[in-house]
Design a protein around this motif. Structure first.
Motif, mmCIF file in Angstrom:
data_model
loop_
_atom_site.group_PDB
_atom_site.id
_atom_site.type_symbol
_atom_site.label_atom_id
_atom_site.label_comp_id
_atom_site.label_asym_id
_atom_site.label_seq_id
_atom_site.Cartn_x
_atom_site.Cartn_y
_atom_site.Cartn_z
ATOM 1 N N HIS A 235 -5.722 3.102 -6.375
ATOM 2 C CA HIS A 235 -5.866 1.792 -7.064
ATOM 3 C C HIS A 235 -6.568 2.128 -8.574
ATOM 4 O O HIS A 235 -6.829 1.151 -9.407
ATOM 5 N N SER B 140 2.471 1.751 -3.272
ATOM 6 C CA SER B 140 1.599 0.912 -2.636
ATOM 7 C C SER B 140 0.720 0.222 -3.364
ATOM 8 O O SER B 140 1.330 -0.726 -4.458
ATOM 9 N N TRP C 13 0.845 1.523 2.128
ATOM 10 C CA TRP C 13 0.467 3.035 2.327
ATOM 11 C C TRP C 13 0.981 3.651 3.525
ATOM 12 O O TRP C 13 1.209 4.786 3.617
ATOM 13 N N ASN D 277 -7.869 5.726 -1.478
ATOM 14 C CA ASN D 277 -7.264 5.611 -0.183
ATOM 15 C C ASN D 277 -5.939 4.526 -0.427
ATOM 16 O O ASN D 277 -5.905 4.063 -1.826
ATOM 17 N N CYS D 278 -4.878 4.502 0.489
ATOM 18 C CA CYS D 278 -4.963 4.846 1.626
ATOM 19 C C CYS D 278 -4.176 6.454 1.899
ATOM 20 O O CYS D 278 -2.851 6.301 1.620
ATOM 21 N N GLY E 122 -5.010 -9.157 1.158
ATOM 22 C CA GLY E 122 -5.413 -8.111 1.906
ATOM 23 C C GLY E 122 -4.628 -7.108 1.953
ATOM 24 O O GLY E 122 -3.966 -6.779 1.186
ATOM 25 N N CYS E 123 -4.659 -6.533 3.302
ATOM 26 C CA CYS E 123 -3.964 -5.215 3.472
ATOM 27 C C CYS E 123 -2.850 -5.132 4.558
ATOM 28 O O CYS E 123 -2.645 -6.037 5.238
ATOM 29 N N GLY F 26 -3.277 -7.430 -2.993
ATOM 30 C CA GLY F 26 -3.742 -6.199 -2.106
ATOM 31 C C GLY F 26 -2.352 -5.834 -1.653
ATOM 32 O O GLY F 26 -1.092 -6.193 -1.650
ATOM 33 N N TYR G 190 -7.775 -4.539 6.681
ATOM 34 C CA TYR G 190 -7.539 -3.270 7.406
ATOM 35 C C TYR G 190 -8.777 -2.363 7.118
ATOM 36 O O TYR G 190 -9.430 -1.908 8.096
ATOM 37 N N GLU G 191 -9.070 -2.203 5.833
ATOM 38 C CA GLU G 191 -10.333 -1.325 5.560
ATOM 39 C C GLU G 191 -11.391 -2.157 5.094
ATOM 40 O O GLU G 191 -11.449 -3.453 4.976
HETATM 41 FE FE1 FSO Z 1 -4.307 -1.565 0.721
HETATM 42 FE FE2 FSO Z 1 -5.493 0.776 1.776
HETATM 43 FE FE3 FSO Z 1 -5.911 -2.184 -1.594
HETATM 44 FE FE4 FSO Z 1 -7.188 -1.172 1.135
HETATM 45 S S1 FSO Z 1 -4.002 0.574 0.180
HETATM 46 S S2 FSO Z 1 -5.587 -1.042 2.587
HETATM 47 S S3 FSO Z 1 -7.993 -3.038 1.202
HETATM 48 O O1 FSO Z 1 -6.982 0.833 0.701
HETATM 49 O O2 FSO Z 1 -7.597 -1.074 -0.647
HETATM 50 O O3 FSO Z 1 -5.042 -2.935 -0.033
#
Ligand code: FSO
Ligand code: SF4
Length: 545
Positions: free
Chosen positions: A241, A264, A289, A308-309, A399-400, A427, A487-488
């Motif tokens: 990110h 990603s 990811w 991450n991820c 979200g994820c 996301g 997810y996280e």
């Molecule tokens: Fe996705 Fe991983 Fe951005 Fe998260 S790449 S799952 S919520 O780290 O941070 O959306």
């Protein structure tokens, strides 16, 4: 070990031997000890602030420590051993500063503020006593962890803003106060619920700060057609990110014959005006990811993980993965920044020159760049479409993404949505539907991608603006439904931020967090109408009446 911080927690309850994410037991335990150390530092930071002691190094250490323990960020045991050691020193320095400034040192009594250790054995022994299960009452444990996971997400966003020179002391002060409160046995469940909601308030603040940092530095995201095919040159793939890393990589690769591709969550970098000037920035390669085990293979060139991820790398491409900042994995080369915040990516660039160009896995383009500035500039068009009934409803599907099969729900849900609805996304969740041909409504695409998970802030800004335009009293009167995939822990802070803004009836999937005890889940259901994901058909009925 016991870890239940992400959506993949084993058996829906928690990982106890080795994480589903690949986190080994010793790393999980040392992460627990780092969190405990950070709580100890926070106890002194809170006391210090009462007498004017603010230790910037401690603030940053806490922020980065929280970030490093996020799911799929750092798997390197040595990093955690070194950080605990450094943390204990910092904690004791802060303690002395508090004493010198006349602070009430006797008010700090918790073991986290005093425990000692030096060797790996000391740390491993202590770690087993201070994990999640050390809090016996399951509701108190649930609320404490909900707050801590929200803080982890907050820390990640604060760290990105900080890298661009944007920080707010109130956010550090809150993180420290909240961490200290998670050690306070005197708090009631109600107190902890209040602290959870307050975490959401600071979640909004930190996302606003990061939005300001990103847009003031790189301009407002623009509507952009992003190439998903490949060129003929060797390339570097950048994931995660961090936009500052993106900027430095683009600058240093210019004129080298090496191309740059995003992966990603870095996809939205394509939307920023500041990055468009680079001809060797080719586009986006691959998907979310969890597909990296295949996509890193076929990419052929080196990969830079900025956050991450990270999935534990396969032997076939392990020598091509580089980490930086809070990402880590034993055996991978880690790029540090110098005192001026500069990172030297020369070895990655030289590595790329020796690699073949990426194998093309997709062709064509996708469109994104619908952050608040762009959408609000189209506000008249959007409002007219809503008034005329051309757009019946918006679906926030932020979200994820993740590897669980049950997440196919989101693809199916997007496909089955009526043609007079629009998806607002942010996301990595978007990869479940951003390559579907869903068409447009009078020129407004049916999938509006605001950007990264932190750009969920943009979706909130858009909702608040629409509420104002339609002169509504309550954000929930808007024709917007929330069907969020998590997810996280960054998704946890996004969720708490939405709750703080008063958003109700959020559907959360593909499963509710393992860290919500039945009673805490009930509080969320009763007060906020949070509901678990059902089947596509059931949910469609609920949302569309
Ligand atoms: Fe996705 Fe991983 Fe951005 Fe998260 S790449 S799952 S919520 O780290 O941070 O959306
Ligand atoms: Fe398990 Fe998720 Fe924790 Fe990894 S982060 S150990 S998958 S709960």
């Amino acid at each position: 070990m016991f870890c239940f911080q992400c959506q993949e927690a084993s058996k829906g309850t928690g990982c106890t031997v080795r994480g589903i994410c690949g986190k080994p037991e010793d790393v999980a335990n040392l992460q627990d000890l780092l969190i405990y150390t950070i709580k100890g530092i926070s106890l002194w930071a809170v006391e210090g602030r009462k007498v004017g002691v603010v230790n910037g190094e401690a603030d940053e250490f806490i922020m980065n420590g929280l970030f490093a323990t996020i799911t799929n960020a750092n798997f390197n045991k040595n990093v955690f051993v070194a950080r605990v050691r450094k943390g204990l020193k910092l904690r004791d320095t802060l303690k002395e500063q508090v004493a010198l400034a006349g602070g009430d040192t006797a008010a700090v009594t918790h073991d986290a503020a005093y425990f000692t250790g030096e060797t790996l054995e000391d740390f491993e022994k202590k770690a087993t006593q201070v994990g999640v299960l050390a809090t016996e009452n399951e509701d108190v444990r649930s609320l404490r962890e909900l707050i801590i996971y929200g803080l982890k997400g907050m820390a990640a966003y604060a760290a990105h803003a900080d890298n661009l020179g944007y920080k707010k002391d109130e956010i550090f002060a809150f993180m420290e106060r909240a961490l200290a409160e998670t050690l306070n046995d005197g708090l009631t469940a109600d107190d902890l619920v209040a602290l959870t909601l307050e975490t959401g308030k600071y979640g909004v603040d930190v996302m606003a700060l990061l939005d300001e940092a990103n847009t003031s530095t790189y301009g407002n995201p623009e509507i952009t057609e992003v190439n998903i095919g490949v060129g003929k040159n060797p390339g570097i793939l950048i994931s995660g990110h961090d936009l500052k890393d993106m900027e430095q990589l683009l600058e240093q690769t210019a004129g080298t014959g090496v191309d740059v591709y995003t992966h990603s969550e870095m996809l939205p970098a394509n939307y920023y005006p500041a990055f468009k000037k680079y001809d060797h920035f080719v586009g986006n390669y691959g998907n979310a990811w969890w597909k990296q085990d295949k996509e890193f293979d076929s990419f052929n060139g080196p990969i830079l993980m900025t956050t991450n991820c990270l999935v534990p790398p396969k032997a076939s491409y392990k020598d091509r993965v580089y980490t930086t900042s809070n990402v880590g994995f034993e055996g991978l080369i880690h790029i540090e920044e110098d005192e001026k915040g500069k990172k030297d990516f020369t070895q990655i660039i030289e590595h790329a020159k020796k690699c073949a160009a990426p194998v093309e896995i997709e062709k064509g383009s996708i469109v994104g760049g619908f952050a608040h500035h762009t959408v609000l500039s189209l506000a008249d068009k959007v409002v007219d479409a809503v008034k005329s009934g051309a757009i019946k409803r918006f679906f926030v599907m932020a979200g994820c993404d993740g590897r669980m099969k049950s997440r196919d729900y989101y693809t199916e849900f997007a496909k089955q949505l009526p043609k007079d609805t629009v998806i607002l996304t942010a996301g990595c969740a978007k990869y479940k539907y951003n390559k579907l041909e869903l068409g447009d409504i009078g020129g407004i695409p049916r999938i509006l991608d605001a950007g990264q998970c932190n750009d969920s802030y943009s979706l909130a800004v858009i909702a608040l603006k629409l509420k104002e335009v339609f002169e509504l009293n309550d954000i929930n009167e808007l024709p917007i439904s929330y069907n969020i995939a998590w997810y996280e822990q960054k998704a946890v802070i996004v969720l708490l931020a939405l709750l703080h803004l008063g958003v109700k009836n959020i559907h959360l999937g593909p499963s509710l967090p393992a860290f919500l005890s039945p009673n805490v889940a009930n509080v969320l259901v009763e007060n906020f109408g949070i509901a678990p994901m059902g089947t596509v058909e059931e949910d469609m009925k609920v949302f569309l009446g």
